[in-house]
Design a protein around this motif. Structure first.
Motif, mmCIF file in Angstrom:
data_model
loop_
_atom_site.group_PDB
_atom_site.id
_atom_site.type_symbol
_atom_site.label_atom_id
_atom_site.label_comp_id
_atom_site.label_asym_id
_atom_site.label_seq_id
_atom_site.Cartn_x
_atom_site.Cartn_y
_atom_site.Cartn_z
ATOM 1 N N PRO A 1 -7.840 1.989 -9.967
ATOM 2 C CA PRO A 1 -8.915 1.116 -9.477
ATOM 3 C C PRO A 1 -8.439 0.102 -8.436
ATOM 4 O O PRO A 1 -9.178 -0.261 -7.543
ATOM 5 C CB PRO A 1 -9.408 0.394 -10.724
ATOM 6 C CG PRO A 1 -8.984 1.242 -11.854
ATOM 7 C CD PRO A 1 -7.734 1.947 -11.416
ATOM 8 N N ASP A 2 -7.171 -0.329 -8.518
ATOM 9 C CA ASP A 2 -6.670 -1.335 -7.584
ATOM 10 C C ASP A 2 -5.730 -0.774 -6.527
ATOM 11 O O ASP A 2 -5.133 -1.512 -5.769
ATOM 12 C CB ASP A 2 -5.991 -2.476 -8.345
ATOM 13 C CG ASP A 2 -4.776 -1.996 -9.114
ATOM 14 O OD1 ASP A 2 -4.703 -0.794 -9.431
ATOM 15 O OD2 ASP A 2 -3.899 -2.825 -9.390
ATOM 16 N N GLY A 3 -5.568 0.549 -6.452
ATOM 17 C CA GLY A 3 -4.687 1.136 -5.448
ATOM 18 C C GLY A 3 -4.308 2.564 -5.799
ATOM 19 O O GLY A 3 -4.968 3.220 -6.598
ATOM 20 N N GLU A 4 -3.207 3.038 -5.200
ATOM 21 C CA GLU A 4 -2.731 4.398 -5.421
ATOM 22 C C GLU A 4 -1.257 4.368 -5.774
ATOM 23 O O GLU A 4 -0.489 3.597 -5.200
ATOM 24 C CB GLU A 4 -2.950 5.239 -4.166
ATOM 25 C CG GLU A 4 -4.412 5.379 -3.807
ATOM 26 C CD GLU A 4 -4.629 6.020 -2.455
ATOM 27 O OE1 GLU A 4 -3.729 5.955 -1.592
ATOM 28 O OE2 GLU A 4 -5.714 6.584 -2.268
ATOM 29 N N LEU A 5 -0.838 5.233 -6.709
ATOM 30 C CA LEU A 5 0.543 5.327 -7.140
ATOM 31 C C LEU A 5 1.176 6.559 -6.500
ATOM 32 O O LEU A 5 0.651 7.666 -6.632
ATOM 33 C CB LEU A 5 0.629 5.423 -8.658
ATOM 34 C CG LEU A 5 2.022 5.556 -9.265
ATOM 35 C CD1 LEU A 5 2.856 4.311 -8.974
ATOM 36 C CD2 LEU A 5 1.940 5.799 -10.750
ATOM 37 N N TYR A 6 2.286 6.348 -5.764
ATOM 38 C CA TYR A 6 2.995 7.430 -5.080
ATOM 39 C C TYR A 6 4.373 7.617 -5.691
ATOM 40 O O TYR A 6 4.995 6.666 -6.155
ATOM 41 C CB TYR A 6 3.168 7.105 -3.591
ATOM 42 C CG TYR A 6 1.885 7.144 -2.808
ATOM 43 C CD1 TYR A 6 1.446 8.324 -2.233
ATOM 44 C CD2 TYR A 6 1.115 6.001 -2.635
ATOM 45 C CE1 TYR A 6 0.266 8.371 -1.499
ATOM 46 C CE2 TYR A 6 -0.057 6.029 -1.903
ATOM 47 C CZ TYR A 6 -0.476 7.224 -1.338
ATOM 48 O OH TYR A 6 -1.641 7.262 -0.633
ATOM 49 N N GLY B 1 11.956 7.538 -6.797
ATOM 50 C CA GLY B 1 11.317 6.238 -6.938
ATOM 51 C C GLY B 1 9.822 6.370 -6.798
ATOM 52 O O GLY B 1 9.291 7.462 -6.595
ATOM 53 N N SER B 2 9.143 5.244 -6.932
ATOM 54 C CA SER B 2 7.687 5.241 -6.809
ATOM 55 C C SER B 2 7.237 3.930 -6.184
ATOM 56 O O SER B 2 8.007 2.971 -6.102
ATOM 57 C CB SER B 2 7.026 5.428 -8.167
ATOM 58 O OG SER B 2 7.345 4.352 -9.014
ATOM 59 N N LYS B 3 5.996 3.913 -5.731
ATOM 60 C CA LYS B 3 5.422 2.683 -5.204
ATOM 61 C C LYS B 3 3.927 2.702 -5.475
ATOM 62 O O LYS B 3 3.305 3.758 -5.588
ATOM 63 C CB LYS B 3 5.682 2.522 -3.711
ATOM 64 C CG LYS B 3 4.797 3.350 -2.822
ATOM 65 C CD LYS B 3 4.922 2.920 -1.386
ATOM 66 C CE LYS B 3 3.921 3.642 -0.509
ATOM 67 N NZ LYS B 3 3.891 3.137 0.832
ATOM 68 N N THR B 4 3.358 1.512 -5.590
ATOM 69 C CA THR B 4 1.915 1.359 -5.740
ATOM 70 C C THR B 4 1.401 0.710 -4.474
ATOM 71 O O THR B 4 1.846 -0.371 -4.102
ATOM 72 C CB THR B 4 1.567 0.488 -6.963
ATOM 73 O OG1 THR B 4 2.134 1.084 -8.123
ATOM 74 C CG2 THR B 4 0.062 0.378 -7.128
ATOM 75 N N GLU B 5 0.506 1.392 -3.806
ATOM 76 C CA GLU B 5 -0.106 0.869 -2.587
ATOM 77 C C GLU B 5 -1.426 0.244 -2.982
ATOM 78 O O GLU B 5 -2.345 0.935 -3.413
ATOM 79 C CB GLU B 5 -0.304 2.018 -1.591
ATOM 80 C CG GLU B 5 -0.449 1.568 -0.177
ATOM 81 C CD GLU B 5 -0.353 2.740 0.780
ATOM 82 O OE1 GLU B 5 -1.417 3.224 1.182
ATOM 83 O OE2 GLU B 5 0.767 3.157 1.094
ATOM 84 N N ARG B 6 -1.509 -1.051 -2.870
ATOM 85 C CA ARG B 6 -2.701 -1.791 -3.280
ATOM 86 C C ARG B 6 -3.834 -1.581 -2.287
ATOM 87 O O ARG B 6 -3.616 -1.548 -1.079
ATOM 88 C CB ARG B 6 -2.411 -3.283 -3.384
ATOM 89 C CG ARG B 6 -1.300 -3.617 -4.347
ATOM 90 C CD ARG B 6 -1.768 -3.545 -5.762
ATOM 91 N NE ARG B 6 -0.634 -3.834 -6.639
ATOM 92 C CZ ARG B 6 -0.485 -3.319 -7.828
ATOM 93 N NH1 ARG B 6 -1.389 -2.481 -8.284
ATOM 94 N NH2 ARG B 6 0.532 -3.614 -8.570
ATOM 95 N N ALA B 7 -5.035 -1.439 -2.810
ATOM 96 C CA ALA B 7 -6.225 -1.306 -1.965
ATOM 97 C C ALA B 7 -6.494 -2.646 -1.293
ATOM 98 O O ALA B 7 -6.357 -3.696 -1.908
ATOM 99 C CB ALA B 7 -7.418 -0.875 -2.799
#
Length: 82
Positions: free
Chosen positions: A33-38, A50-56
């Protein structure tokens, strides 16, 4: 102080299996709901590095509001052939 960067995108990350910095590719794991997880994957061996969350950046919209049809436009079930 001015904000210089909005989002970072990795091109090389260290891979333990390969023993050196390797090119990576991003894979979308989840849409939140608040972004996308890559997830970052090594292009040499396919390991997750690794990973990152790109916030909307836009306004928050609840998932229930995104899926509900507009009032007065109910979805009808498809008609079956007899």
């Amino acid at each position: 102080m001015d904000k210089q960067f909005d989002q970072f995108r990795a091109s090389l990350l260290y891979c333990n299996k390969c023993g050196r910095a390797m090119p990576v590719r991003e894979r979308l794991l989840l849409v939140l709901p608040d972004g996308e997880l890559y997830d970052y994957l090594c292009q040499g061996c396919g390991s997750s590095l690794g990973s990152k969350t790109e916030r909307a950046t836009g306004p928050k919209v609840s998932p229930a509001k995104m899926q509900a049809p507009p009032p007065g436009q109910q979805r009808s079930a498809p008609k079956r052939k007899r």
